[in-house]
Motif scaffolding. Structure first.
Motif, PDB file in Angstrom:
ATOM      1  N   VAL A 139       0.839  -1.203   0.000  1.00  0.00           N
ATOM      2  CA  VAL A 139       0.000   0.000   0.000  1.00  0.00           C
ATOM      3  C   VAL A 139       0.874   1.253   0.000  1.00  0.00           C
ATOM      4  O   VAL A 139       0.640   2.197  -0.775  1.00  0.00           O
ATOM      5  N   MET A 140       1.890   1.273   0.845  1.00  0.00           N
ATOM      6  CA  MET A 140       2.775   2.440   0.904  1.00  0.00           C
ATOM      7  C   MET A 140       3.505   2.655  -0.416  1.00  0.00           C
ATOM      8  O   MET A 140       3.661   3.794  -0.873  1.00  0.00           O
ATOM      9  N   ASN A 141       3.916   1.574  -1.052  1.00  0.00           N
ATOM     10  CA  ASN A 141       4.633   1.711  -2.322  1.00  0.00           C
ATOM     11  C   ASN A 141       3.706   2.100  -3.470  1.00  0.00           C
ATOM     12  O   ASN A 141       4.131   2.779  -4.408  1.00  0.00           O
ATOM     13  N   GLN A 142       2.455   1.688  -3.413  1.00  0.00           N
ATOM     14  CA  GLN A 142       1.495   2.136  -4.421  1.00  0.00           C
ATOM     15  C   GLN A 142       1.257   3.640  -4.314  1.00  0.00           C
ATOM     16  O   GLN A 142       1.119   4.332  -5.328  1.00  0.00           O
ATOM     17  N   ILE A 143       1.220   4.139  -3.091  1.00  0.00           N
ATOM     18  CA  ILE A 143       1.078   5.584  -2.896  1.00  0.00           C
ATOM     19  C   ILE A 143       2.317   6.311  -3.408  1.00  0.00           C
ATOM     20  O   ILE A 143       2.224   7.382  -4.018  1.00  0.00           O
ATOM     21  N   LYS A 144       3.482   5.713  -3.193  1.00  0.00           N
ATOM     22  CA  LYS A 144       4.713   6.312  -3.719  1.00  0.00           C
ATOM     23  C   LYS A 144       4.659   6.407  -5.241  1.00  0.00           C
ATOM     24  O   LYS A 144       5.085   7.406  -5.826  1.00  0.00           O
ATOM     25  N   GLU A 145       4.140   5.357  -5.886  1.00  0.00           N
ATOM     26  CA  GLU A 145       4.062   5.358  -7.346  1.00  0.00           C
ATOM     27  C   GLU A 145       3.197   6.508  -7.851  1.00  0.00           C
ATOM     28  O   GLU A 145       3.462   7.077  -8.917  1.00  0.00           O
ATOM     29  N   TYR A 146       2.169   6.842  -7.101  1.00  0.00           N
ATOM     30  CA  TYR A 146       1.310   7.968  -7.484  1.00  0.00           C
ATOM     31  C   TYR A 146       2.113   9.261  -7.528  1.00  0.00           C
ATOM     32  O   TYR A 146       1.982  10.063  -8.461  1.00  0.00           O
ATOM     33  N   PHE A 147       2.975   9.460  -6.545  1.00  0.00           N
ATOM     34  CA  PHE A 147       3.783  10.677  -6.510  1.00  0.00           C
ATOM     35  C   PHE A 147       4.950  10.606  -7.493  1.00  0.00           C
ATOM     36  O   PHE A 147       5.417  11.642  -7.967  1.00  0.00           O
ATOM     37  N   PHE A 148       5.405   9.393  -7.813  1.00  0.00           N
ATOM     38  CA  PHE A 148       6.453   9.260  -8.831  1.00  0.00           C
ATOM     39  C   PHE A 148       5.956   9.753 -10.187  1.00  0.00           C
ATOM     40  O   PHE A 148       6.720  10.337 -10.968  1.00  0.00           O
ATOM     41  N   LYS A 149       4.676   9.498 -10.476  1.00  0.00           N
ATOM     42  CA  LYS A 149       4.114   9.948 -11.748  1.00  0.00           C
ATOM     43  C   LYS A 149       4.054  11.475 -11.826  1.00  0.00           C
ATOM     44  O   LYS A 149       4.105  12.044 -12.915  1.00  0.00           O
ATOM     45  N   ARG A 150       3.955  12.102 -10.679  1.00  0.00           N
ATOM     46  CA  ARG A 150       3.906  13.565 -10.646  1.00  0.00           C
ATOM     47  C   ARG A 150       5.296  14.184 -10.619  1.00  0.00           C
ATOM     48  O   ARG A 150       5.483  15.317 -11.065  1.00  0.00           O
ATOM     49  N   ASP A 151       6.255  13.426 -10.090  1.00  0.00           N
ATOM     50  CA  ASP A 151       7.631  13.939 -10.016  1.00  0.00           C
ATOM     51  C   ASP A 151       8.591  12.758 -10.125  1.00  0.00           C
ATOM     52  O   ASP A 151       8.817  12.035  -9.154  1.00  0.00           O
ATOM     53  N   GLU A 152       9.139  12.551 -11.314  1.00  0.00           N
ATOM     54  CA  GLU A 152      10.025  11.412 -11.566  1.00  0.00           C
ATOM     55  C   GLU A 152      11.316  11.487 -10.744  1.00  0.00           C
ATOM     56  O   GLU A 152      11.932  10.464 -10.458  1.00  0.00           O
ATOM     57  N   SER A 153      11.730  12.684 -10.366  1.00  0.00           N
ATOM     58  CA  SER A 153      12.995  12.833  -9.638  1.00  0.00           C
ATOM     59  C   SER A 153      12.944  12.205  -8.247  1.00  0.00           C
ATOM     60  O   SER A 153      13.986  11.941  -7.641  1.00  0.00           O
ATOM     61  N   LEU A 154      11.742  11.953  -7.734  1.00  0.00           N
ATOM     62  CA  LEU A 154      11.622  11.356  -6.404  1.00  0.00           C
ATOM     63  C   LEU A 154      12.203   9.945  -6.362  1.00  0.00           C
ATOM     64  O   LEU A 154      12.627   9.473  -5.301  1.00  0.00           O
TER      65      LEU A 154
END
Length: 227
Positions: A139-154
């Motif tokens: 679940v935590m990593n799926q949420i991270k993927e959401y923010f990765f799509k908004r900012d690839e540098s993360l």
């Protein structure tokens, strides 16, 4: 002398201009204001929706994080409880023989068989905690993927992602070694119980090895297939 035609033209232009101004003031300006207001409301609503979504993701992430931490703490609690129970039963077996009737002593080896069964139950609990931890981590990593799509540098600053998350059935983890230790202690209890019941050595060894295989096989199978 002013020509009547000129007066009529001037009045006509004035009337037409007045009509146009009235139309603009009465209908066009309110319409433009309404469109502007609607556009502003849509943008504001979209911003509010984005803020609400991010807040919801934060709450979900915090819940998943707390669940994963709780799973780790529960594993430690279960292990401590098991070791205490194992020590108490083995220590109590020696002392209780002096206070129970002789016709009861012959049934005391059953405590070791029960302890081996309880050991397997504890392994199942460790397995379930491992599954709970993995679900929370996903679940935590799926949420991270959401923010990765908004900012690839993360991605450059975060190690654990869905593709790097350890598999739940992975060996060389604390959960595996904990289950392995419980399986070994359960096997020892089973072997002692069978020995006290005068089971032949060869059969005793086969049953004990089968028990050990079942314990470790259950760990692998249930975690790999999420049973």
């Amino acid at each position: 002398m002013i020509d009547i035609t000129t007066i009529v033209i001037v009045l006509g232009v004035f009337a037409t201009s007045s009509a146009i101004i009235y139309f603009i003031w009465k209908y066009l300006i309110p319409k433009l204001q309404s469109l502007t207001s609607s556009s502003t409301e849509v943008k504001t609503k979209r911003i509010k929706n984005i803020d609400t979504s991010i807040e919801l993701l934060k709450l979900e992430f915090e819940y998943a994080k707390e669940s994963s931490i709780q799973a780790q703490q529960d594993r430690l609690t279960i292990m401590n409880f098991y070791l205490g129970l194992y020590t108490a039963i083995n220590g109590g077996y020696i002392g209780i023989q002096q206070i129970v009737p002789e016709n009861v002593i012959e049934y005391l080896p059953l405590t070791f068989l029960v302890l081996s069964f309880l050991s397997y139950i504890f392994i199942l609990q460790i397995i379930r905690l491992r599954q709970a931890w993995h679900e929370s981590a996903m679940v935590m990593n799926q949420i991270k993927e959401y923010f990765f799509k908004r900012d690839e540098s993360l991605k450059d600053f975060i190690t654990w992602r869905i593709d790097t998350l350890p598999k739940p059935e992975k060996f060389k983890t604390i959960n595996y070694f904990t289950s392995f230790l419980i399986a070994i202690l359960g096997s020892i209890s089973l072997a002692i119980g069978l020995t006290l019941f005068s089971v032949p050595i060869l059969l005793n060894v086969l049953i004990t090895l089968l028990y050990l295989v079942i314990c470790l096989g259950s760990y692998r199978f249930m975690l790999e297939y999420n049973v």
